[in-house]
Design an enzyme around this catalytic site. Structure first.
Site, short mmCIF file in Angstrom:
data_model
loop_
_atom_site.label_atom_id
_atom_site.label_comp_id
_atom_site.label_asym_id
_atom_site.label_seq_id
_atom_site.Cartn_x
_atom_site.Cartn_y
_atom_site.Cartn_z
N CYS A 46 0.58 -1.19 0.03
CA CYS A 46 -0.03 -0.02 0.00
C CYS A 46 0.99 1.25 -0.05
CB CYS A 46 -1.20 -0.04 1.19
SG CYS A 46 -0.12 0.08 2.89
N ALA A 47 0.43 2.35 0.65
CA ALA A 47 1.27 3.52 0.54
C ALA A 47 2.37 3.43 1.81
CB ALA A 47 0.45 4.73 0.83
#
Length: 108
Positions: free
Chosen positions: A62-63
């Site tokens: 993800c981020a």
């Protein structure tokens, strides 16, 4: 609890063609993602993870690593050999690894 890999181990797995699932939203993915990563937004993991293979590792990104831990937990509980990538796409980019931008590829 989700299993995590290291950025170094993830980079090696990616270089060997490892399956990468990006659990961010489509706009985040389009702005920049690990090349070859397939999009499966976190909210869709419960209904779509059954399409993932159970015979090889799946690397979830993800981020920053928060959503990927949640998704990897869910996948592991369903028999998928999933690993969260700590630091996410941000750490990947900061380490100088390639980033792709543009339209998303949905996971199987």
């Amino acid at each position: 609890m989700a299993r995590e890999t290291t950025q170094e181990a993830f980079a090696a797995a990616w270089a060997d063609g490892g399956l990468v699932i990006d659990v961010r939203e489509a706009d985040e993915y389009a702005a920049g993602h690990v090349p070859g990563a397939q999009l499966m937004p976190l909210h869709s993991v419960p209904t779509r993870c059954s399409a993932l293979p159970t015979d090889r590792p799946v690397y979830v990104i993800c981020a920053s690593g928060n959503r990927s831990r949640t998704a990897a937990d869910w996948m592991n509980s369903r028999g998928i050999d999933a690993y969260s990538v700590p630091g996410g796409t941000g750490a990947w980019a900061r380490a100088g690894h390639p980033i792709a931008a543009g339209r998303h590829e949905h996971a199987v």
